[in-house]
Each structure stands twice: as C-alpha cells, then as structure tokens.
Design a protein around this motif. Structure first.
Motif, PDB file in Angstrom:
ATOM      1  N   LEU A  13     -46.992   9.876 -16.891  1.00 24.56           N
ATOM      2  CA  LEU A  13     -46.854  10.363 -18.079  1.00 24.56           C
ATOM      3  C   LEU A  13     -45.608  10.753 -18.694  1.00 24.56           C
ATOM      4  O   LEU A  13     -45.163  10.736 -19.799  1.00 24.56           O
ATOM      5  CB  LEU A  13     -47.785  11.701 -18.079  1.00 24.56           C
ATOM      6  CG  LEU A  13     -49.156  11.440 -17.927  1.00 24.56           C
ATOM      7  CD1 LEU A  13     -49.937  12.765 -17.700  1.00 24.56           C
ATOM      8  CD2 LEU A  13     -49.695  10.694 -19.026  1.00 24.56           C
ATOM      9  N   LYS A  14     -44.565  11.026 -17.728  1.00 28.72           N
ATOM     10  CA  LYS A  14     -43.323  11.501 -17.908  1.00 28.72           C
ATOM     11  C   LYS A  14     -42.195  10.313 -17.867  1.00 28.72           C
ATOM     12  O   LYS A  14     -41.196  10.295 -18.248  1.00 28.72           O
ATOM     13  CB  LYS A  14     -42.738  12.626 -17.039  1.00 28.72           C
ATOM     14  CG  LYS A  14     -41.545  13.098 -17.114  1.00 28.72           C
ATOM     15  CD  LYS A  14     -41.287  14.352 -16.635  1.00 28.72           C
ATOM     16  CE  LYS A  14     -40.026  15.027 -16.642  1.00 28.72           C
ATOM     17  NZ  LYS A  14     -39.752  16.023 -15.855  1.00 28.72           N
ATOM     18  N   TYR A  15     -42.472   9.289 -16.781  1.00 24.40           N
ATOM     19  CA  TYR A  15     -41.572   8.242 -16.258  1.00 24.40           C
ATOM     20  C   TYR A  15     -42.070   6.958 -16.643  1.00 24.40           C
ATOM     21  O   TYR A  15     -43.003   6.408 -15.922  1.00 24.40           O
ATOM     22  CB  TYR A  15     -41.187   8.374 -14.731  1.00 24.40           C
ATOM     23  CG  TYR A  15     -40.846   9.970 -14.270  1.00 24.40           C
ATOM     24  CD1 TYR A  15     -39.248  10.089 -14.529  1.00 24.40           C
ATOM     25  CD2 TYR A  15     -41.617  10.751 -14.078  1.00 24.40           C
ATOM     26  CE1 TYR A  15     -38.847  11.393 -14.293  1.00 24.40           C
ATOM     27  CE2 TYR A  15     -41.123  12.003 -13.448  1.00 24.40           C
ATOM     28  CZ  TYR A  15     -39.573  12.461 -13.691  1.00 24.40           C
ATOM     29  OH  TYR A  15     -39.305  13.532 -13.525  1.00 24.40           O
ATOM     30  N   PRO A  16     -41.546   6.405 -17.658  1.00 26.39           N
ATOM     31  CA  PRO A  16     -41.818   4.931 -17.936  1.00 26.39           C
ATOM     32  C   PRO A  16     -41.800   3.885 -16.944  1.00 26.39           C
ATOM     33  O   PRO A  16     -42.676   2.977 -16.760  1.00 26.39           O
ATOM     34  CB  PRO A  16     -40.868   4.615 -19.132  1.00 26.39           C
ATOM     35  CG  PRO A  16     -40.199   5.832 -19.957  1.00 26.39           C
ATOM     36  CD  PRO A  16     -40.233   6.877 -18.572  1.00 26.39           C
ATOM     37  N   GLU A  17     -40.773   4.068 -16.030  1.00 28.47           N
ATOM     38  CA  GLU A  17     -40.740   3.125 -14.821  1.00 28.47           C
ATOM     39  C   GLU A  17     -42.013   3.239 -14.063  1.00 28.47           C
ATOM     40  O   GLU A  17     -42.290   2.181 -13.331  1.00 28.47           O
ATOM     41  CB  GLU A  17     -39.244   3.197 -14.181  1.00 28.47           C
ATOM     42  CG  GLU A  17     -39.026   4.676 -13.362  1.00 28.47           C
ATOM     43  CD  GLU A  17     -38.605   5.707 -14.232  1.00 28.47           C
ATOM     44  OE1 GLU A  17     -38.299   6.635 -13.621  1.00 28.47           O
ATOM     45  OE2 GLU A  17     -38.670   5.847 -15.377  1.00 28.47           O
ATOM     46  N   ILE A  18     -42.334   4.225 -13.792  1.00 25.11           N
ATOM     47  CA  ILE A  18     -43.621   4.531 -12.813  1.00 25.11           C
ATOM     48  C   ILE A  18     -44.788   3.992 -13.684  1.00 25.11           C
ATOM     49  O   ILE A  18     -45.561   3.098 -13.046  1.00 25.11           O
ATOM     50  CB  ILE A  18     -43.793   5.869 -12.414  1.00 25.11           C
ATOM     51  CG1 ILE A  18     -42.683   6.427 -11.387  1.00 25.11           C
ATOM     52  CG2 ILE A  18     -44.970   6.127 -11.530  1.00 25.11           C
ATOM     53  CD1 ILE A  18     -42.414   7.797 -11.221  1.00 25.11           C
TER      54      ILE A  18
END
Length: 159
Positions: A129-134
């Motif tokens: 939800l916070k980290y686009p790479e994940i």
C-alpha cells in the motif's frame, strides 16, 4: 527494517523461517526475535517500543498452546500484527482459537496453523500500500504463479 518476526520459543524457528523466506523473496527487510509474553514480558514490551522507534511497519507473531504472544503485542502497539498459530497441544486448534478470538478493539490478523508463509504474504500486501516496488513484485509473483499453474495442469489428470 520493515517487518519484525517474533515467536515465543526457539523450537518454533522452523515454522517461522518460512515467513523469512517469503520476505527475502520480496526483498523486504526483516529481523527475527525469540520473546515470550509469559517468560520475559518486560523484554517483550521493551522490544515493542524499540520496534516502534525504528519504524517497523508490521509484526508477524507466532505462538502455540495458549498463544498469547500476538495479542499481547497487539495490546501494546498500533503496528499491524499478524498471528501465526503454531501446532502444539491440540494440533494447533488451541493456538488458532486463542489468536483469532481477540477482544474488540485489539485486532490480530490470523493465518492458518503453521502458515507463516501466508503471514509474510499478508505483510507484503500491507506494505505494498505504501511501497510501489513491493506492489510490483507482488503483481509479478501472482502472474508467474498463474502461468505456472496453467502449465502444470493444462494436460489434465489421468486416473
């Protein structure tokens, strides 16, 4: 560090290692701790405060038998806690019910018995939800999973 993996006994290491393996697959920084809600409650509280100060964003907590550890952790922080019931005693049903039946206002997300890998997948989804790479790695993971399933099963099954 984004995720802390906490469990109540060294004997739970093999079960909880599966969570670490999944987090490694998604390059999510994490660390494991052996802490008991009953045997070292002060050390557990101290560690929770340290994790909050370090900016940990999710906690995976594994416990068997009475399985108070995930709930005790959740009662001391607003960091999301994912409980992993560990098979012991009543085949893990005692731990499952203990974790899933948390009182109102103190939730603990709960996965299946010994399923720390799913706990790590849920932690990755929370972080996505916070980290686009994940998020991108999760999308790719799901695509690959579907492709592999189709390949493995497209020939049907012979009986």
């Amino acid at each position: 560090m984004k995720v802390a993996i906490i469990f109540g006994s060294k004997s739970d290491t093999e079960v909880m290692k599966k969570a670490s393996n999944v987090l490694k697959e998604f390059d999510i920084e994490h660390k494991g701790y052996v802490l008991s809600a009953h045997r070292v409650p002060e050390k557990l509280s101290e560690t929770i405060k340290e994790l909050e100060n370090k900016g940990v964003e999710c906690i995976i907590a594994g416990a068997g038998l009475a399985a108070h550890l995930p709930g005790v952790i959740a009662s001391q922080t607003v960091i999301p806690v994912i409980g992993v019931p560990i098979k012991a005693g009543l085949e893990g049903m005692d731990a499952l019910l203990s974790i899933v039946q948390m009182p109102k206002q103190i939730p603990v997300a709960t996965v299946g018995i010994n399923n720390s890998a799913n706990a790590a997948m849920l932690a990755a989804e929370i972080l996505a939800l916070k980290y686009p790479e994940i998020k991108n790695k999760l999308i790719k993971y799901r695509e690959t999973m579907k492709e592999n399933f189709i390949k493995e099963n497209e020939q049907g099954v012979e009986f």
